[in-house]
Design a protein around this motif. Structure first.
Motif, PDB file in Angstrom:
ATOM      1  N   TRP A  19       0.988  -1.266   0.047  1.00  0.00           N
ATOM      2  CA  TRP A  19       0.024  -0.013   0.114  1.00  0.00           C
ATOM      3  C   TRP A  19       0.972   1.127   0.021  1.00  0.00           C
ATOM      4  CZ3 TRP A  19      -4.653  -0.699   3.848  1.00  0.00           C
ATOM      5  CH2 TRP A  19      -5.377  -1.882   3.516  1.00  0.00           C
ATOM      6  N   VAL A  20       0.553   2.359  -0.800  1.00  0.00           N
ATOM      7  CA  VAL A  20       1.095   3.347  -0.752  1.00  0.00           C
ATOM      8  C   VAL A  20       0.254   4.677   0.039  1.00  0.00           C
ATOM      9  CG1 VAL A  20       2.103   5.233  -2.172  1.00  0.00           C
ATOM     10  CG2 VAL A  20       2.327   2.743  -2.871  1.00  0.00           C
ATOM     11  N   GLU A  21       0.864   5.141   1.036  1.00  0.00           N
ATOM     12  CA  GLU A  21       0.241   6.270   1.856  1.00  0.00           C
ATOM     13  C   GLU A  21       0.691   7.792   1.402  1.00  0.00           C
ATOM     14  OE1 GLU A  21       0.796   8.170   6.028  1.00  0.00           O
ATOM     15  OE2 GLU A  21       0.202   6.233   6.046  1.00  0.00           O
ATOM     16  N   VAL A  22      -0.160   8.306   0.944  1.00  0.00           N
ATOM     17  CA  VAL A  22      -0.083   9.801   0.356  1.00  0.00           C
ATOM     18  C   VAL A  22      -0.103  10.395   1.841  1.00  0.00           C
ATOM     19  CG1 VAL A  22      -0.728  11.735  -1.129  1.00  0.00           C
ATOM     20  CG2 VAL A  22      -1.015   9.264  -1.860  1.00  0.00           C
ATOM     21  N   GLY A  23       0.951  10.946   2.081  1.00  0.00           N
ATOM     22  CA  GLY A  23       0.772  11.520   3.812  1.00  0.00           C
ATOM     23  C   GLY A  23       0.125  12.830   3.926  1.00  0.00           C
ATOM     24  N   THR A  24      -0.235  12.934   5.144  1.00  0.00           N
ATOM     25  CA  THR A  24      -0.873  14.218   5.533  1.00  0.00           C
ATOM     26  C   THR A  24      -0.363  15.591   5.020  1.00  0.00           C
ATOM     27  OG1 THR A  24      -1.779  13.061   7.470  1.00  0.00           O
ATOM     28  CG2 THR A  24      -2.253  15.577   7.414  1.00  0.00           C
ATOM     29  N   SER A  25       1.012  15.543   5.111  1.00  0.00           N
ATOM     30  CA  SER A  25       1.829  16.783   4.691  1.00  0.00           C
ATOM     31  C   SER A  25       1.651  17.049   3.202  1.00  0.00           C
ATOM     32  CB  SER A  25       3.449  16.645   5.209  1.00  0.00           C
ATOM     33  OG  SER A  25       4.105  15.643   4.629  1.00  0.00           O
ATOM     34  N   LEU A  26       1.987  15.924   2.526  1.00  0.00           N
ATOM     35  CA  LEU A  26       1.802  15.852   1.044  1.00  0.00           C
ATOM     36  C   LEU A  26       0.466  16.458   0.631  1.00  0.00           C
ATOM     37  CD1 LEU A  26       3.368  12.638  -0.571  1.00  0.00           C
ATOM     38  CD2 LEU A  26       3.992  14.967  -1.316  1.00  0.00           C
ATOM     39  N   ILE A  27      -0.624  15.987   1.357  1.00  0.00           N
ATOM     40  CA  ILE A  27      -1.949  16.356   0.827  1.00  0.00           C
ATOM     41  C   ILE A  27      -1.962  18.010   1.181  1.00  0.00           C
ATOM     42  CG2 ILE A  27      -4.312  16.337   1.279  1.00  0.00           C
ATOM     43  CD1 ILE A  27      -3.855  13.163   1.431  1.00  0.00           C
ATOM     44  N   LYS A  28      -1.372  18.136   2.272  1.00  0.00           N
ATOM     45  CA  LYS A  28      -1.949  19.693   2.776  1.00  0.00           C
ATOM     46  C   LYS A  28      -1.015  20.557   1.915  1.00  0.00           C
ATOM     47  CE  LYS A  28      -2.856  19.442   7.850  1.00  0.00           C
ATOM     48  NZ  LYS A  28      -2.597  19.619   8.909  1.00  0.00           N
ATOM     49  N   GLU A  29       0.029  20.224   1.247  1.00  0.00           N
ATOM     50  CA  GLU A  29       1.039  21.215   0.579  1.00  0.00           C
ATOM     51  C   GLU A  29       0.451  21.130  -1.031  1.00  0.00           C
ATOM     52  OE1 GLU A  29       5.791  22.119  -0.241  1.00  0.00           O
ATOM     53  OE2 GLU A  29       5.185  20.465   1.284  1.00  0.00           O
ATOM     54  N   TYR A  30       0.074  19.959  -1.501  1.00  0.00           N
ATOM     55  CA  TYR A  30      -0.101  19.833  -2.721  1.00  0.00           C
ATOM     56  C   TYR A  30      -1.679  19.474  -3.223  1.00  0.00           C
ATOM     57  CZ  TYR A  30       5.146  19.599  -3.073  1.00  0.00           C
ATOM     58  OH  TYR A  30       6.297  19.997  -2.838  1.00  0.00           O
ATOM     59  N   GLY A  31      -2.561  19.077  -2.088  1.00  0.00           N
ATOM     60  CA  GLY A  31      -3.818  18.847  -2.303  1.00  0.00           C
ATOM     61  C   GLY A  31      -4.028  17.521  -3.030  1.00  0.00           C
ATOM     62  N   MET A  32      -5.261  17.347  -3.497  1.00  0.00           N
ATOM     63  CA  MET A  32      -5.628  15.983  -4.239  1.00  0.00           C
ATOM     64  C   MET A  32      -4.910  15.822  -5.465  1.00  0.00           C
ATOM     65  SD  MET A  32      -7.754  14.365  -2.395  1.00  0.00           S
ATOM     66  CE  MET A  32      -7.414  15.030  -0.975  1.00  0.00           C
ATOM     67  N   LYS A  33      -4.151  16.657  -5.757  1.00  0.00           N
ATOM     68  CA  LYS A  33      -3.099  16.462  -7.182  1.00  0.00           C
ATOM     69  C   LYS A  33      -2.138  15.461  -6.571  1.00  0.00           C
ATOM     70  CE  LYS A  33       0.393  18.639  -9.920  1.00  0.00           C
ATOM     71  NZ  LYS A  33       1.144  20.082 -10.151  1.00  0.00           N
ATOM     72  N   SER A  34      -1.843  15.227  -5.302  1.00  0.00           N
ATOM     73  CA  SER A  34      -0.701  14.437  -4.921  1.00  0.00           C
ATOM     74  C   SER A  34      -1.333  12.857  -4.822  1.00  0.00           C
ATOM     75  CB  SER A  34      -0.538  14.660  -3.171  1.00  0.00           C
ATOM     76  OG  SER A  34      -1.528  14.643  -2.522  1.00  0.00           O
ATOM     77  N   VAL A  35      -2.629  12.730  -4.495  1.00  0.00           N
ATOM     78  CA  VAL A  35      -3.346  11.575  -4.546  1.00  0.00           C
ATOM     79  C   VAL A  35      -3.333  11.114  -5.965  1.00  0.00           C
ATOM     80  CG1 VAL A  35      -5.531  10.264  -4.049  1.00  0.00           C
ATOM     81  CG2 VAL A  35      -4.574  11.962  -2.349  1.00  0.00           C
ATOM     82  N   LYS A  36      -3.868  12.004  -6.871  1.00  0.00           N
ATOM     83  CA  LYS A  36      -4.224  11.598  -8.356  1.00  0.00           C
ATOM     84  C   LYS A  36      -2.888  11.233  -8.778  1.00  0.00           C
ATOM     85  CE  LYS A  36      -6.254  13.726 -12.246  1.00  0.00           C
ATOM     86  NZ  LYS A  36      -7.015  14.845 -13.049  1.00  0.00           N
ATOM     87  N   GLU A  37      -1.912  12.047  -8.656  1.00  0.00           N
ATOM     88  CA  GLU A  37      -0.547  11.509  -9.394  1.00  0.00           C
ATOM     89  C   GLU A  37       0.104  10.321  -8.974  1.00  0.00           C
ATOM     90  OE1 GLU A  37       2.214  14.659 -10.264  1.00  0.00           O
ATOM     91  OE2 GLU A  37       0.930  16.039 -10.940  1.00  0.00           O
ATOM     92  N   LEU A  38      -0.100   9.987  -7.728  1.00  0.00           N
ATOM     93  CA  LEU A  38       0.245   8.580  -7.000  1.00  0.00           C
ATOM     94  C   LEU A  38      -0.447   7.635  -7.710  1.00  0.00           C
ATOM     95  CD1 LEU A  38       2.687   8.026  -5.064  1.00  0.00           C
ATOM     96  CD2 LEU A  38       2.067  10.451  -5.219  1.00  0.00           C
ATOM     97  N   LYS A  39      -1.769   7.613  -7.752  1.00  0.00           N
ATOM     98  CA  LYS A  39      -2.467   6.737  -8.237  1.00  0.00           C
ATOM     99  C   LYS A  39      -2.332   6.497  -9.987  1.00  0.00           C
ATOM    100  CE  LYS A  39      -5.520   3.339  -7.902  1.00  0.00           C
ATOM    101  NZ  LYS A  39      -5.430   2.331  -6.871  1.00  0.00           N
ATOM    102  N   GLN A  40      -2.060   7.662 -10.413  1.00  0.00           N
ATOM    103  CA  GLN A  40      -1.772   7.447 -11.743  1.00  0.00           C
ATOM    104  C   GLN A  40      -0.376   6.701 -12.146  1.00  0.00           C
ATOM    105  OE1 GLN A  40      -1.935  11.332 -13.261  1.00  0.00           O
ATOM    106  NE2 GLN A  40      -4.095  11.059 -13.901  1.00  0.00           N
ATOM    107  N   ALA A  41       0.520   7.001 -11.197  1.00  0.00           N
ATOM    108  CA  ALA A  41       1.930   6.491 -11.329  1.00  0.00           C
ATOM    109  C   ALA A  41       1.983   4.675 -10.879  1.00  0.00           C
ATOM    110  CB  ALA A  41       2.974   7.179 -10.367  1.00  0.00           C
ATOM    111  N   PHE A  42       0.957   4.716  -9.928  1.00  0.00           N
ATOM    112  CA  PHE A  42       1.084   3.052  -9.302  1.00  0.00           C
ATOM    113  C   PHE A  42      -0.503   2.665  -9.187  1.00  0.00           C
ATOM    114  CE2 PHE A  42       4.540   5.489  -7.437  1.00  0.00           C
ATOM    115  CZ  PHE A  42       5.574   4.906  -8.051  1.00  0.00           C
ATOM    116  N   PRO A  43      -1.051   2.339 -10.493  1.00  0.00           N
ATOM    117  CA  PRO A  43      -2.443   2.002 -10.454  1.00  0.00           C
ATOM    118  C   PRO A  43      -2.790   0.836  -9.948  1.00  0.00           C
ATOM    119  CG  PRO A  43      -1.425   1.980 -12.751  1.00  0.00           C
ATOM    120  CD  PRO A  43      -0.319   2.560 -11.802  1.00  0.00           C
ATOM    121  N   ASN A  44      -1.808  -0.204  -9.782  1.00  0.00           N
ATOM    122  CA  ASN A  44      -2.206  -1.263  -9.234  1.00  0.00           C
ATOM    123  C   ASN A  44      -1.904  -1.436  -7.766  1.00  0.00           C
ATOM    124  OD1 ASN A  44      -2.937  -2.593 -11.756  1.00  0.00           O
ATOM    125  ND2 ASN A  44      -0.634  -2.689 -12.214  1.00  0.00           N
TER     126      ASN A  44
END
Length: 211
Positions: free
Chosen positions: A28-53
């Protein structure tokens, strides 16, 4: 036992680059709270796109405004989103309702919850419950009490457990004995290692040997 990589205090590009180095060892890949606070949902979207499985965990730590925040996280590609266990019960229930609608999962962060609160939360057994020692406790107080606080309320086998907070190779075995979590969440022991790939591999090997 799943190995969840916690990505915090770095750029999205660095998070993706680091995850590529360790992806064969993590689940599992956790998009941490600090990443989300700094970059918003873009961080979640880009991590999912990079690691779809990979299962992507958005550590949004919701405590209010649950419907908006959970829908936002799931639309961005998160498979799991987090809510604080100290939230109002209605907030917990909204998170579960939204997750069920999107066919996703809720992780309830038990940071600073009382025994009474944990007892009340236990009925939501479709959620994952995360025993969590905070970053401030680790850095300021040196706390290492994952297996003790509320331990008797968590270890009867009826709940899905995760554990987070300064976990190292040295503490992994004792954690297995006390909580035996389904998900072990590791951050700096991998992300700050001189060789992250090697560090992640050692965690994965230790987890597999204990199964």
């Amino acid at each position: 036992m799943k190995l969840q990589l916690a990505l915090d205090r770095m750029t999205i590009a660095n998070a993706i680059e680091l995850t590529k180095k360790v992806e064969d060892s993590i689940d599992w890949v956790e998009v941490g709270t600090s990443l989300i606070k700094e970059y918003g949902m873009k961080s979640v979207k880009e991590l999912k796109q990079a690691f779809p499985n990979k299962v992507i965990v958005a550590d949004i730590k919701t405590i209010d405004n649950a419907r908006y925040e959970f829908e936002m996280a799931f639309k961005a590609g998160a498979d799991v989103a987090t809510v604080m266990g100290v939230s109002p019960i209605v907030t917990i229930e909204v998170c579960l309702e939204v997750a069920n609608r999107y066919n996703k999962l809720v992780m309830v962060d038990l940071l600073n919850t009382s025994e009474e609160q944990v007892r009340e939360l236990r009925k939501y057994n479709q959620a994952i419950f995360c025993a969590h020692v905070s970053k401030d406790e680790q850095e300021e107080a040196g706390a290492q009490n994952l297996g003790t606080k509320n331990g008797s309320l968590l270890t009867d086998g009826s709940l899905q457990l995760a554990a987070a907070g300064g976990i190292t190779m040295d503490s992994l075995e004792s954690l297995r004995k006390t909580l035996n979590p389904a998900v072990v969440i590791v951050g700096s022991a991998i992300t700050k290692a001189s060789n992250p790939s090697e560090a992640a591999g050692k965690f994965k090997q230790a987890i597999q040997m204990g199964e």
